[in-house]
Scaffold this motif. Structure first.
Motif, mmCIF file in Angstrom:
data_model
loop_
_atom_site.group_PDB
_atom_site.id
_atom_site.type_symbol
_atom_site.label_atom_id
_atom_site.label_comp_id
_atom_site.label_asym_id
_atom_site.label_seq_id
_atom_site.Cartn_x
_atom_site.Cartn_y
_atom_site.Cartn_z
ATOM 1 N N SER A 52 -13.530 -4.315 -10.487
ATOM 2 C CA SER A 52 -14.139 -3.351 -9.560
ATOM 3 C C SER A 52 -14.615 -4.043 -8.287
ATOM 4 N N ASP A 53 -15.192 -5.238 -8.423
ATOM 5 C CA ASP A 53 -15.632 -5.982 -7.242
ATOM 6 C C ASP A 53 -14.436 -6.429 -6.399
ATOM 7 N N GLY A 59 -9.863 -4.071 -0.587
ATOM 8 C CA GLY A 59 -9.773 -2.909 0.293
ATOM 9 C C GLY A 59 -10.404 -3.176 1.645
ATOM 10 N N LYS A 60 -11.565 -3.847 1.628
ATOM 11 C CA LYS A 60 -12.245 -4.162 2.884
ATOM 12 C C LYS A 60 -11.469 -5.204 3.682
ATOM 13 N N ASP A 66 -8.238 2.868 -1.854
ATOM 14 C CA ASP A 66 -7.989 2.542 -3.264
ATOM 15 C C ASP A 66 -6.595 2.976 -3.707
ATOM 16 N N ASP A 67 -6.110 4.141 -3.185
ATOM 17 C CA ASP A 67 -4.788 4.611 -3.640
ATOM 18 C C ASP A 67 -3.649 3.798 -3.079
ATOM 19 N N ALA A 68 -3.908 2.898 -2.139
ATOM 20 C CA ALA A 68 -2.855 2.018 -1.618
ATOM 21 C C ALA A 68 -2.737 0.749 -2.465
ATOM 22 N N ILE A 69 -3.648 0.594 -3.417
ATOM 23 C CA ILE A 69 -3.661 -0.586 -4.289
ATOM 24 C C ILE A 69 -3.249 -0.152 -5.690
ATOM 25 N N ALA A 70 -2.126 -0.669 -6.162
ATOM 26 C CA ALA A 70 -1.609 -0.283 -7.481
ATOM 27 C C ALA A 70 -2.266 -1.136 -8.567
ATOM 28 N N ARG A 71 -2.291 -0.580 -9.768
ATOM 29 C CA ARG A 71 -2.799 -1.314 -10.933
ATOM 30 C C ARG A 71 -1.697 -1.384 -11.978
ATOM 31 N N LYS A 78 -1.347 -9.018 -22.025
ATOM 32 C CA LYS A 78 -2.515 -8.134 -22.115
ATOM 33 C C LYS A 78 -3.493 -8.371 -20.961
ATOM 34 N N THR A 79 -2.957 -8.670 -19.795
ATOM 35 C CA THR A 79 -3.772 -8.813 -18.597
ATOM 36 C C THR A 79 -3.538 -7.605 -17.697
ATOM 37 N N ALA A 80 -4.426 -7.433 -16.723
ATOM 38 C CA ALA A 80 -4.280 -6.357 -15.742
ATOM 39 C C ALA A 80 -4.192 -6.970 -14.350
ATOM 40 N N SER A 81 -3.498 -6.275 -13.438
ATOM 41 C CA SER A 81 -3.319 -6.785 -12.081
ATOM 42 C C SER A 81 -3.559 -5.683 -11.063
ATOM 43 N N LEU A 82 -4.137 -6.075 -9.939
ATOM 44 C CA LEU A 82 -4.194 -5.216 -8.764
ATOM 45 C C LEU A 82 -3.112 -5.705 -7.799
#
Length: 220
Positions: A52-53, A59-60, A66-71, A78-82
């Motif tokens: 979240s941070d 974004g800044k 936020d919608d321009a950044i995919a997840r 089992k990891t997540a990526s932005l």
């Protein structure tokens, strides 16, 4: 056909070596030097930041909603990526894609990948990628990293342009890659090889023991 492809790969590799100075091949050590490199992440993205941070910081930094950044989620690790699209991180380097990767257990930032090439920009050229690789290699080579390696062939079509670490074992890794995607039949019935080029820059918090999912001994 095979010969043409191998020649192309060799051309890419040697182009990457074009601006290489022999003295850069010497393994470097910081030895307590006050100018020694410290790898904390990439720009405003610092290792151990929460998702979240990081979303707010990215974004800044790049002026994105936020919608321009995919997840994305990695089903194996089992990891997540932005995933963030950017342009001209280096002048005239073209479009690239940044992946901020969060650990399986910690859910904190552990790894950043920046990728240029055909997966991001179908119109990219070998010359543009090699120029970007040379600029980055020269910058990192003068930045106080230890255990440095530069311009090392890894396998056919893949060159380790730069690898270096800091005193905490964190790593910067720059790899130039050319792979054969397919063989397409051109005019006159001749087959031409479709080539995919990429340049990947990675900032890695713990290359020896990354925070990814592993089956523990005795679980099965």
């Amino acid at each position: 056909m095979q010969v043409k492809f191998v020649k192309f790969l060799m051309a890419v590799v040697f182009a990457a070596l074009l601006l290489f100075s022999p003295q850069l091949a010497i393994a470097a050590s910081s030895n307590g030097d006050e100018n020694a490199a410290v790898i904390q992440g990439f720009r405003t993205a610092h290792f151990a930041m929460s998702e979240s941070d990081e979303l707010k910081a990215v974004g800044k930094e790049f002026g994105l909603d936020d919608d321009a950044i995919a997840r994305e989620e990695n089903s194996l690790e089992k990891t997540a990526s932005l995933i963030v699209p950017v342009t001209d991180l280096i002048p005239e380097s073209g479009p690239s894609q940044i992946a901020y990767i969060f650990g399986y257990s910690s859910k904190k930032l552990i790894h950043v990948n920046i990728v240029w090439g055909h997966s991001v920009d179908a119109g990219t050229t070998a010359q543009k990628l090699v120029a970007t690789a040379n600029i980055l290699r020269n910058y990192f080579s003068a930045s106080g990293y230890k255990n440095v390696k530069v311009n090392q062939p890894v396998e056919v079509g893949k060159t380790l342009v730069f690898r270096g670490s800091d005193d905490n074992g964190r790593m910067v890794l720059l790899v130039l890659n050319a792979t054969r995607a397919s063989d397409d039949q051109g005019e006159g019935g001749d087959y031409e090889t479709t080539r995919r080029l990429s340049l990947r820059l990675s900032y890695i918090e713990n290359p020896q023991n990354p925070d990814i999912y592993r089956i523990q001994e005795g679980q099965f």
